[in-house]
Scaffold this active site. Structure first.
Site, mmCIF file in Angstrom:
data_model
loop_
_atom_site.group_PDB
_atom_site.id
_atom_site.type_symbol
_atom_site.label_atom_id
_atom_site.label_comp_id
_atom_site.label_asym_id
_atom_site.label_seq_id
_atom_site.Cartn_x
_atom_site.Cartn_y
_atom_site.Cartn_z
ATOM 1 N N HIS A 12 1.066 -1.396 -0.365
ATOM 2 C CA HIS A 12 0.417 -0.247 0.056
ATOM 3 C C HIS A 12 1.140 1.230 0.476
ATOM 4 O O HIS A 12 2.027 1.403 0.935
ATOM 5 C CB HIS A 12 -1.368 -0.228 1.472
ATOM 6 C CG HIS A 12 -1.986 -1.023 1.227
ATOM 7 N ND1 HIS A 12 -2.176 -2.005 1.944
ATOM 8 C CD2 HIS A 12 -2.689 -1.659 0.054
ATOM 9 C CE1 HIS A 12 -3.022 -3.132 2.545
ATOM 10 N NE2 HIS A 12 -3.085 -2.849 0.495
ATOM 11 N N GLU A 15 1.861 3.332 3.279
ATOM 12 C CA GLU A 15 1.711 3.261 4.280
ATOM 13 C C GLU A 15 3.372 2.939 4.583
ATOM 14 O O GLU A 15 3.759 2.984 4.460
ATOM 15 C CB GLU A 15 1.505 2.067 4.511
ATOM 16 C CG GLU A 15 -0.279 2.002 4.272
ATOM 17 C CD GLU A 15 -0.836 0.179 4.599
ATOM 18 O OE1 GLU A 15 -2.515 0.651 4.284
ATOM 19 O OE2 GLU A 15 -0.248 -0.593 4.407
ATOM 20 N N ASN A 61 -3.343 -6.118 -2.811
ATOM 21 C CA ASN A 61 -3.336 -6.341 -1.090
ATOM 22 C C ASN A 61 -4.267 -7.848 -1.123
ATOM 23 O O ASN A 61 -4.654 -8.307 -0.375
ATOM 24 C CB ASN A 61 -3.156 -6.084 0.062
ATOM 25 C CG ASN A 61 -2.134 -7.541 1.132
ATOM 26 O OD1 ASN A 61 -1.210 -7.920 0.309
ATOM 27 N ND2 ASN A 61 -2.292 -6.992 2.588
ATOM 28 N N GLU A 164 1.756 -5.372 10.819
ATOM 29 C CA GLU A 164 0.561 -4.200 10.885
ATOM 30 C C GLU A 164 0.544 -3.413 11.952
ATOM 31 O O GLU A 164 0.609 -3.796 13.100
ATOM 32 C CB GLU A 164 -0.288 -5.101 10.547
ATOM 33 C CG GLU A 164 -1.504 -3.838 10.743
ATOM 34 C CD GLU A 164 -2.104 -3.092 9.561
ATOM 35 O OE1 GLU A 164 -1.881 -2.605 9.028
ATOM 36 O OE2 GLU A 164 -2.781 -4.382 8.388
ATOM 37 N N TYR A 274 -11.164 1.351 5.531
ATOM 38 C CA TYR A 274 -12.008 0.551 4.784
ATOM 39 C C TYR A 274 -13.779 1.845 5.363
ATOM 40 O O TYR A 274 -14.601 1.106 5.110
ATOM 41 C CB TYR A 274 -11.780 -0.430 6.362
ATOM 42 C CG TYR A 274 -10.598 -1.284 6.417
ATOM 43 C CD1 TYR A 274 -10.617 -1.524 5.322
ATOM 44 C CD2 TYR A 274 -10.246 -1.953 7.367
ATOM 45 C CE1 TYR A 274 -9.040 -3.031 5.597
ATOM 46 C CE2 TYR A 274 -9.772 -2.950 7.888
ATOM 47 C CZ TYR A 274 -8.980 -2.877 6.842
ATOM 48 O OH TYR A 274 -7.953 -4.091 6.063
#
Ligand SMILES: [Zn+2]
Length: 289
Positions: A12, A15, A61, A164, A274
């Site tokens: 991503h 990130e 992903n 993460e 999200y």
């Protein structure tokens, strides 16, 4: 024996902590104790990194299922996924990569979270090792389906995990998040050394982990518009028990929406990526690995 290890960031493109860690290790080399490991470092989606966006057309992903890798989808990330599959795979038992580590960030307050996808001896030993080296780490297991049926980049390896780390806004690099990312990456590579040296890992104490449940949507009206936001008592409380009857959402009309189910351990609370999916958080169950 882990003969080939891949470490990627930038699946991503916004990130940043994985991206910067990979860049630093490519520039200056990894810590010398990892010289005996065969680690390839790579940036997965350079065009998204340049654009400082999560993805150009589709989420990279999610592209690595067998079906998607075989499709003739021409979206930028679908084409890129096939190239990465050639470079690091091919996905399946004949993959050129024994162990794939993929680094991500979240806007949620999840701290340093190790995401494992299988409940097997390797992953349990890894989880215990990382938790032992880094008690502040969280272990999340997403084994609701088989390893191969996930669409994640890290499933190109015979084994694969994700790092993460949050909370960090998209496109921003925070020192604390970078240092946690580096610490967890090194803990995982220290595990690889121990695994290859056949050290006795059976003495590692069992550790706390969280098993993914399901995604919880924001309350929506009949037109699909949000009626509420995350309640302030839930915001930033990732992996902390949400008890039955505790407030979960605050309605724009002042209504307080209570959590009506059994105690759960929410995570990815208010994750920015999200937002479009109206996912408020994911549930999990606390387990011991
Ligand atoms: Zn990510």
């Amino acid at each position: 024996m882990l003969n080939s290890i891949v470490l990627t960031g930038g699946a991503h493109g916004n990130e940043t902590s994985g991206i910067e860690l990979i860049r630093q290790w490519q520039l200056s080399g990894m810590p010398a104790r990892f010289n005996n490991l065969n680690v390839r470092c790579g940036l997965a989606n350079p065009n998204a990194i340049d654009a400082n966006v999560r993805f150009l057309e589709e989420d990279l992903n999610r592209q690595f299922t067998v079906e998607r890798l075989a499709s003739d989808n021409l979206a930028a990330e679908a084409v890129l996924a096939k190239q990465l599959n050639e470079l690091y795979g091919p996905k399946g038992p004949d993959s050129a990569t024994d162990f794939f580590i993929d680094v991500h960030n979240t806007t949620s307050e999840m701290g340093a979270t190790l995401i494992i996808l299988e409940h097997d001896a390797f992953n349990i030993a890894l989880a215990r090792f990382v938790k032992n080296a880094m008690p502040e780490a969280n272990i999340l297991i997403e084994d609701e389906k088989t390893f191969a049926s996930h669409g994640y980049l890290c499933t190109l390896g015979k084994k694969g995990v994700m790092i993460e780390v949050g909370g960090q806004p998209q496109g921003v690099l925070r020192e604390d998040v970078y240092l946690l990312t580096q610490k967890m990456a090194e803990a995982i590579l220290d595990f690889c050394l121990a695994w290859n040296e056949k050290q006795d890992l059976s003495t590692l104490p069992p550790c706390e982990a969280f098993r993914l449940g399901r995604e919880i949507s924001f309350p929506l009206d009949d037109h699909g518009q949000r009626k509420a936001m995350i309640h302030h008592q839930l915001q930033d409380k990732d992996f902390i028990a949400l008890e039955q009857g505790a407030p979960a959402f605050t309605g724009f009309d002042g209504t307080i929406y209570l959590w009506e189910e059994d105690t759960t351990y929410p995570h990815f609370i208010n994750e920015a990526a999200y937002h479009k999916l109206d996912v408020a958080f994911a549930t999990s169950q606390r387990i011991t690995l």
